[in-house]
Structures are given as structure tokens and as C-alpha cells.
Design a protein around this motif. Sequence first.
Motif, PDB file in Angstrom:
ATOM      1  N   ILE A 205      93.336  13.049-116.678  1.00 56.77           N
ATOM      2  CA  ILE A 205      93.824  13.692-115.404  1.00 56.77           C
ATOM      3  C   ILE A 205      93.340  14.900-115.791  1.00 56.77           C
ATOM      4  O   ILE A 205      93.674  15.809-116.549  1.00 56.77           O
ATOM      5  CB  ILE A 205      95.474  13.502-115.189  1.00 56.77           C
TER       6      ILE A 205
ATOM      7  N   GLY B 131      92.166  18.638-113.143  1.00 55.14           N
ATOM      8  CA  GLY B 131      92.522  19.495-111.745  1.00 55.14           C
ATOM      9  C   GLY B 131      91.824  20.590-111.612  1.00 55.14           C
ATOM     10  O   GLY B 131      91.512  21.320-112.815  1.00 55.14           O
TER      11      GLY B 131
ATOM     12  N   THR C   8      93.203  17.131-107.605  1.00 60.06           N
ATOM     13  CA  THR C   8      93.451  16.140-108.881  1.00 60.06           C
ATOM     14  C   THR C   8      92.562  15.182-108.917  1.00 60.06           C
ATOM     15  O   THR C   8      92.040  14.624-108.046  1.00 60.06           O
ATOM     16  CB  THR C   8      94.996  15.887-108.535  1.00 60.06           C
TER      17      THR C   8
ATOM     18  N   THR D 198      89.690  11.214-106.701  1.00 65.49           N
ATOM     19  CA  THR D 198      89.900  12.725-106.678  1.00 65.49           C
ATOM     20  C   THR D 198      90.713  12.459-105.429  1.00 65.49           C
ATOM     21  O   THR D 198      90.628  11.984-104.423  1.00 65.49           O
ATOM     22  CB  THR D 198      88.734  13.334-106.734  1.00 65.49           C
TER      23      THR D 198
ATOM     24  N   ASN E  80      95.153  18.265-102.338  1.00 61.96           N
ATOM     25  CA  ASN E  80      96.626  18.046-102.245  1.00 61.96           C
ATOM     26  C   ASN E  80      97.020  18.929-101.211  1.00 61.96           C
ATOM     27  O   ASN E  80      98.181  19.382-101.213  1.00 61.96           O
ATOM     28  CB  ASN E  80      97.300  18.314-103.655  1.00 61.96           C
TER      29      ASN E  80
END
Length: 133
Positions: free
Chosen positions: A49, A51, A62, A80, A83
Motif C-alpha cells: 500500500i 500513497g 492511494t 489506485t 481520495n
Amino acid sequence: MFGHGPSHGIRALFPVVFDRVVDVLRGYKYASNIYFTVLDAKPRAAVFIGGRYSLMVEGFMTAITLVIERGDSTEVRIVTQSNNPYGSRGGDLGMSRSYAVDILDSLTSGLHASPSDVVNVDYMDSSKSHLLS
């Protein structure tokens, strides 16, 4: 109602062994700067993970990358997401796709190998998960 921003998915098969793919992804901070683990499973699998902040979407993006051992090859699935679904410029201007492609390009460059069976999924959501299988 609040939702997530636009998402993008990529699946690719690299003609290299699992450990090499894991090593390259661990070295690319935007793929692994939040979390990384190799699961105790057969076939072997790893989850990354990462970002990064994007001025284009006025927010954080993310990336989740799944790596699956396939004998002498390794399957990579990248999802991906931006956000900020309500950015002042509207949408994410293709930035979720660009982020996924950046991770794929980093793998291609770091492995000195071209992927095969590449699948791109625009506007990724759970109803399209089967497209990455």
C-alpha cells in the motif's frame, strides 16, 4: 453522500520470479510507503500500500498492489484511487490512471522486463474486480 474519487486498475504478468518483483516494489516508495507484507500462502503473495499527494486532485492518492507468484512468472494487480471526489477541477484528470501506470513503469524499468497480458480498467469499482482476475 460521500464516496471515493476515481479509481483505476491494472493487471500484468511479468516473466520474472516473485522475489525480484517484491524487491523492486519495496524500492519504489510510492508503491510501498504505507504498508508491505508477504503473506504466508501458496502461491506466494505480497500486498503493498502506497500513497502520494497530487496537486492535480488537491489531495492524497492511494495505491494497493497485489503480487502473486505464478511459477517462473509473477502477476501484478494495481488499484489506485484519488481520495478527493469533489476537487475544484472536477474528477481526477486521469491522475489515478497515471499513478497506476507509474507503478507499472517502475516495475518494467526496475526489472528490465516487459509485462504481458496487460489489462487496464478505467473507473474501477468492485463490480469490475473480475476484470483483474
